[in-house]
Scaffold this active site. Structure first.
Site, PDB file in Angstrom:
ATOM      1  N   GLU A  16       0.860  -1.179   0.000  1.00  0.00           N
ATOM      2  CA  GLU A  16       0.000   0.000   0.000  1.00  0.00           C
ATOM      3  C   GLU A  16       0.903   1.238   0.000  1.00  0.00           C
ATOM      4  OE1 GLU A  16      -3.175   0.114  -0.211  1.00  0.00           O
ATOM      5  OE2 GLU A  16      -3.841  -1.921   0.266  1.00  0.00           O
TER       6      GLU A  16
ATOM      7  N   ASP B  99     -17.218  -9.075 -10.874  1.00  0.00           N
ATOM      8  CA  ASP B  99     -17.199  -8.307  -9.631  1.00  0.00           C
ATOM      9  C   ASP B  99     -16.621  -6.914  -9.867  1.00  0.00           C
ATOM     10  OD1 ASP B  99     -17.890  -8.055  -7.029  1.00  0.00           O
ATOM     11  OD2 ASP B  99     -16.387  -9.412  -6.224  1.00  0.00           O
TER      12      ASP B  99
END
Length: 247
Positions: free
Chosen positions: A65, A90
């Site tokens: 991240e 999705d």
């Protein structure tokens, strides 16, 4: 190229159903999963690194991240899918429905891959500041635009049609029921033949098989009360189905 060949039919179906460029979907899959070789791809069938759970299933992996522009290693739960196609659907649903701010809406129907890639970055989908540039580079180096549907391609304007009006290609919202089908859709979903989602999407052979079998099972339950005739009716039904198969 084998990875591209494998996922391209799915990406093109996503484009037809949702209005998201196939080239964008393929490039994201390549970038996110290192050409399908990542642990997330192999064990989780998760192409796009979507975090959380999918029908209660997840896989915990270490990921990077970016915090204040700096990479940090953290453990995150990622959605685990039965196949790669569910992962693509999705992502398409995420882009199509967006959130309360509609932050992904500009990706839907965008025919310029550079703008689409930038919108993915602007929406906050990825924390990597170079995400859009990486997507664009993958699309261009692998000539992925050739997989985009001509129906959603940008209208090319040249000297012959500068003064002509050209139609705007719109993408249908597959989550809305057409007015002419509202009654039948309500009846079909209330009777359990469909789950009530994506009424405007294309029907696969798998989905049609489910509907047919549900109808057939309901029919058999209906005539089951006639115990004396059930075997005869079942045999006749099989004969009719066999005849249809050979026709």
């Amino acid at each position: 190229m084998s990875f591209i060949n494998e996922i391209t039919p799915y990406a093109q179906r996503i484009q037809n159903d949702y209005g998201i460029l196939a080239s964008l979907i393929i490039a994201q899959a390549i970038l996110e999963l290192n050409w399908g070789r990542s642990t997330l791809a192999v064990k989780g069938k998760n192409i796009f690194g979507i975090k959380g759970e999918y029908k209660g299933q997840s896989i915990i992996l270490e990921t990077t991240e970016y915090v204040n522009g700096k990479p940090v290693k953290v453990d995150k739960a990622f959605r685990k899918y039965p196949t790669w196609f569910e992962s693509m659907v999705d992502l398409a649903n995420l882009y199509n429905t967006g959130d309360s701010r509609g932050r992904y809406k500009k990706i839907i129907g965008e025919t310029d891959y550079k703008k689409a890639a930038q919108e993915v970055k602007n929406s906050g989908y990825a924390t990597d500041p170079n995400y859009a540039n990486k997507i664009i580079e993958i699309i261009e180096s692998n000539e992925l635009t050739k997989y985009d549907s001509t129906e959603l391609s940008s209208i090319r304007v040249d000297s012959k049609n500068l003064n002509k009006e050209v139609p705007i290609v719109t993408v249908r919202d597959i989550n809305k029921v057409s007015t002419w089908a509202e009654k039948d859709w309500k009846e079909a979903t209330s009777n359990g033949y469909y789950d009530g989602t994506r009424p405007g999407a294309n029907l696969t052979r798998e989905e049609s098989a489910i509907v047919v079998n549900r109808l057939r099972n309901n029919f058999l339950k209906l005539i089951a009360e006639n115990k004396e005739d059930i075997q005869r009716l079942e045999t006749r039904l099989q004969e009719i189905e066999k005849q249809n198969h050979l026709a």
